[in-house]
Design a protein around this motif. Structure first.
Motif, PDB file in Angstrom:
ATOM      1  N   THR A   1     -21.480 -72.352  32.015  1.00 53.43           N
ATOM      2  CA  THR A   1     -20.696 -71.134  32.188  1.00 53.43           C
ATOM      3  C   THR A   1     -20.291 -70.619  30.815  1.00 53.43           C
ATOM      4  N   VAL A   2     -20.358 -69.306  30.637  1.00 51.13           N
ATOM      5  CA  VAL A   2     -19.970 -68.707  29.363  1.00 51.13           C
ATOM      6  C   VAL A   2     -18.845 -67.706  29.583  1.00 51.13           C
ATOM      7  N   VAL A   3     -18.140 -67.408  28.506  1.00 51.32           N
ATOM      8  CA  VAL A   3     -17.089 -66.394  28.529  1.00 51.32           C
ATOM      9  C   VAL A   3     -17.714 -65.034  28.273  1.00 51.32           C
ATOM     10  N   GLY A   4     -17.314 -64.042  29.084  1.00 48.90           N
ATOM     11  CA  GLY A   4     -17.767 -62.673  28.871  1.00 48.90           C
ATOM     12  C   GLY A   4     -16.582 -61.747  28.681  1.00 48.90           C
ATOM     13  N   ILE A   5     -16.813 -60.640  28.001  1.00 52.76           N
ATOM     14  CA  ILE A   5     -15.755 -59.675  27.702  1.00 52.76           C
ATOM     15  C   ILE A   5     -16.059 -58.363  28.422  1.00 52.76           C
ATOM     16  N   MET A   6     -15.036 -57.773  29.049  1.00 49.76           N
ATOM     17  CA  MET A   6     -15.148 -56.469  29.693  1.00 49.76           C
ATOM     18  C   MET A   6     -14.272 -55.460  28.949  1.00 49.76           C
ATOM     19  N   GLY A   7     -14.769 -54.238  28.810  1.00 49.65           N
ATOM     20  CA  GLY A   7     -14.003 -53.222  28.118  1.00 49.65           C
ATOM     21  C   GLY A   7     -14.459 -51.831  28.488  1.00 49.65           C
ATOM     22  N   HIS A   8     -13.947 -50.855  27.753  1.00 50.35           N
ATOM     23  CA  HIS A   8     -14.208 -49.451  28.071  1.00 50.35           C
ATOM     24  C   HIS A   8     -15.188 -48.785  27.114  1.00 50.35           C
ATOM     25  N   SER A   9     -15.754 -49.546  26.176  1.00 50.31           N
ATOM     26  CA  SER A   9     -16.746 -48.992  25.256  1.00 50.31           C
ATOM     27  C   SER A   9     -17.460 -50.135  24.544  1.00 50.31           C
ATOM     28  N   VAL A  10     -18.613 -49.808  23.975  1.00 47.16           N
ATOM     29  CA  VAL A  10     -19.316 -50.786  23.144  1.00 47.16           C
ATOM     30  C   VAL A  10     -18.490 -51.086  21.899  1.00 47.16           C
ATOM     31  N   ASP A  11     -17.840 -50.065  21.346  1.00 47.01           N
ATOM     32  CA  ASP A  11     -16.997 -50.270  20.159  1.00 47.01           C
ATOM     33  C   ASP A  11     -15.918 -51.316  20.425  1.00 47.01           C
ATOM     34  N   ALA A  12     -15.302 -51.252  21.618  1.00 47.32           N
ATOM     35  CA  ALA A  12     -14.259 -52.221  21.954  1.00 47.32           C
ATOM     36  C   ALA A  12     -14.841 -53.623  22.061  1.00 47.32           C
ATOM     37  N   LEU A  13     -15.991 -53.768  22.724  1.00 48.26           N
ATOM     38  CA  LEU A  13     -16.622 -55.084  22.846  1.00 48.26           C
ATOM     39  C   LEU A  13     -16.934 -55.661  21.475  1.00 48.26           C
TER      40      LEU A  13
END
Length: 598
Positions: A308-320
């Motif tokens: 299992t890996v950690v993933g990040i969710m956001g509102h733009s590629v810049d934020a990720l």
């Protein structure tokens, strides 16, 4: 005499438990029956108590009126204008900002951390009341932390770190001191991962949480699995006929309602990518080892060949990109032996000038030969295809014929032990299995685990599959006339959301984990009942494919987000994020021209 003895024992146990609770400063007295015995209290009672304790953590002036709640819960969509109309102007203004802008506004003193954190906590409180999206709430603690950040800024004239004052939510697998970590298991409430008396209960902090604290980010709560017996089913805020996707669905819905500036989930088979796709947000699922998983609750912890890996969710590629780069700046491999010692590598990012002006070529997968994408997803793929073609990018048809193989590899590795830990976690409280996991336990019991030699054969098969796939990827240089494709564009799943109970396993997501590739989800459009209809020329690939397409209903899917994913090779996250930004810019240009032509 036996009854009197039992009464005496219970009385003493209650007295001791109350004393210990008070001595440790535990004020959530609803937990007392669960601490004494989860089975005595009954799972419904414990779940109800948890829900009430959560509501008690919401400030009274943020509690929605019953009429508003009834109205909100009856609506098909609560995302966008609906939830924003509930907010005051300042909260709306702040929560509509993305991470980079929020940091900039706090850096120049236009906004304070208290203002930012309070606004997001308020919006998260509304989102939770409308959709049951928080298993754990820490608004008071978050605002207090924001005050400390403001004090630091006033004294030192600089931010604590690159994520100073940014509110986030996390999937309820990450330990935060002072909070439960239940993963939605009722029997885990008031315990440390199902065990009592360890001294670790509400006293452990995941490495990732420590890193976010060091960067200045402020956790405001933790979100649930898509379906659990504590909060119930998490429906899609854009179209509440549909699921949020699993398993990080609660986190995806919280981001869609902008109750936090960014979110963190976990992924072993699309569990970050699917919710991001279904809720119209961006996400990155990196390869294993780029982000720390240390001291994080999980099932199947011993399974490390496809972890299992950690993933990040956001509102733009810049934020990720900003969040990912910030985490790596702390050198997490110095604290976690399973995090790879790979810092952020700017030289890996795609740069047109350093690439001699060449435009990157992309692989393009429209159909995996297993499940045909529903019309909204096929249209999203066509939009991306046209947008990139308009910018002069070469698109190479992806002819890999072995996608189905990943379904078996994934299932046997991820579930090869029979999932006994999931079974035991559910049985702790006596709660029923939620429908999404009943297939794991035929006849109500775990399957027999695979014998070790068979398991090793599957792992060997996975390794061979990875080599074959890499060879195919490398071979695309013959078709581009230059170098292999830089990334692959494909559906995330065959569906724009999914009707509860109508989910079919998808190679579009499972293959990414089997290969340990990185993936960025990019939202494209929304399902439209007038446009997105099944073609009369559709011919099913199999009975399974026919059933999948028959599950699509233009009316029921109307308004659901439709996304694509950009898949990069293993440990190539920096390059993938830069390429994702190219795709987003091409899409924005395409949509702008389309609007002008109208």
């Amino acid at each position: 005499m036996a009854a009197k003895s039992m009464t005496l024992i219970l009385t003493v146990a209650i007295f001791v438990s109350v004393f210990l609770a008070l001595a440790n400063g535990i004020s959530d007295m609803w937990k007392l029956p669960e601490v004494l015995s989860r089975r005595q209290a009954g799972w419904q009672q414990v779940a109800s108590g948890k829900r009430q304790a959560n509501l008690a953590k919401i400030p009274p002036d943020w509690i929605l009126e019953p009429q508003l709640l009834e109205d909100g819960r009856s609506r098909l969509s609560i995302a966008g204008d609906y939830i924003e109309d509930l907010l005051d102007d300042k909260s709306r203004y702040i929560t509509d900002m993305d991470v980079p802008e929020l940091v900039a506004r706090m850096k120049d003193g236009t906004l304070t951390a208290v203002e930012v954190v309070t606004a997001f906590c308020k919006r998260a409180a509304y989102a939770h009341q409308l959709s049951n999206l928080l298993l754990e709430i820490r608004f008071d603690e978050a605002i207090e932390r924001a005050r400390e950040l403001d004090d630091y800024f006033r004294e030192h004239k600089r931010l604590v770190g690159p994520l100073h004052g940014i509110p986030l939510t996390l999937k309820d697998q990450f330990h935060i001191k002072g909070l439960d970590t239940s993963m939605g298991f009722i029997g885990w409430l008031g315990t440390f991962e199902g065990e009592m008396g360890t001294g670790k209960e509400r006293n452990i902090e995941s490495e990732l949480v420590r890193e976010f604290n060091a960067l200045g980010a402020v956790p405001i709560g933790k979100a649930p699995e898509t379906n659990n017996n504590i909060l119930g089913y998490a429906f899609n805020p854009y179209n509440r006929n549909l699921s949020t996707g699993g398993s990080s669905g609660g986190e995806g819905a919280m981001l869609a309602l902008r109750g936090s500036a960014f979110g963190v989930g976990t992924d072993i088979g699309g569990s970050v990518s699917m919710p991001a796709s279904f809720q119209g947000i961006f996400s990155i699922k990196p390869s294993a080892g780029r982000i720390s998983f240390k001291d994080t609750a999980n099932t199947g912890e011993g399974q490390q060949v496809m972890p299992t890996v950690v993933g990040i969710m956001g509102h733009s590629v810049d934020a990720l990109r900003m969040i990912f780069k910030s985490l790596l700046s702390l050198e997490p491999w110095l604290h976690d032996p399973y995090t790879l010692p790979i810092p952020w590598r700017p030289e890996k990012e795609y740069n047109a000038r350093s690439e001699l002006g060449s435009k990157p070529a992309f692989g393009f997968l429209t159909n995996d030969g297993v499940l045909t994408p529903h019309p909204p997803i096929s249209r999203a793929m066509e939009i991306v295809k046209e947008a990139l073609a308009n910018k002069g990018h070469q698109l190479i048809k992806w002819d890999w014929p072995h996608h189905r193989e990943t379904l078996e590899i994934h299932s046997l590795i991820a579930r090869g032990d029979g999932c006994p830990d999931v079974y035991e976690a559910v049985k702790l409280s006596g709660e029923p299995f939620v429908p999404e996991i009943t297939n794991l336990f035929p006849n109500g019991k775990p399957r027999a685990p695979l014998p070790l030699p068979e398991y090793e054969q599957i792992v060997s098969r996975m390794k061979t599959y990875r080599q074959r796939y890499l060879d195919y990827w490398t071979s695309t240089a013959k078709r581009t006339g230059d170098r292999p494709v830089e990334a692959l564009i494909s559906p995330v799943t065959p569906y724009a959301g999914v009707l509860p109970g109508k989910f079919y396993p998808s190679t579009y997501s499972s293959s990414v984990n089997v290969l340990d590739y990185a993936s960025v989800v990019i939202p494209v459009t929304f399902a439209d009942k007038e446009i997105d209809v099944v073609s009369p020329n559709f011919r099913a690939l199999s009975d399974e494919d026919r059933a999948n397409m028959e599950g699509y209903d233009p009316e029921k899917y109307h308004g659901a987000p439709a996304a694509v994913q950009l898949v990069g090779r293993r440990l190539d996250e920096e390059r993938l994020l830069s390429l994702a930004q190219l795709v987003v810019e091409a899409l924005n240009n395409y949509k702008s021209k389309s609007n002008e032509e109208r």
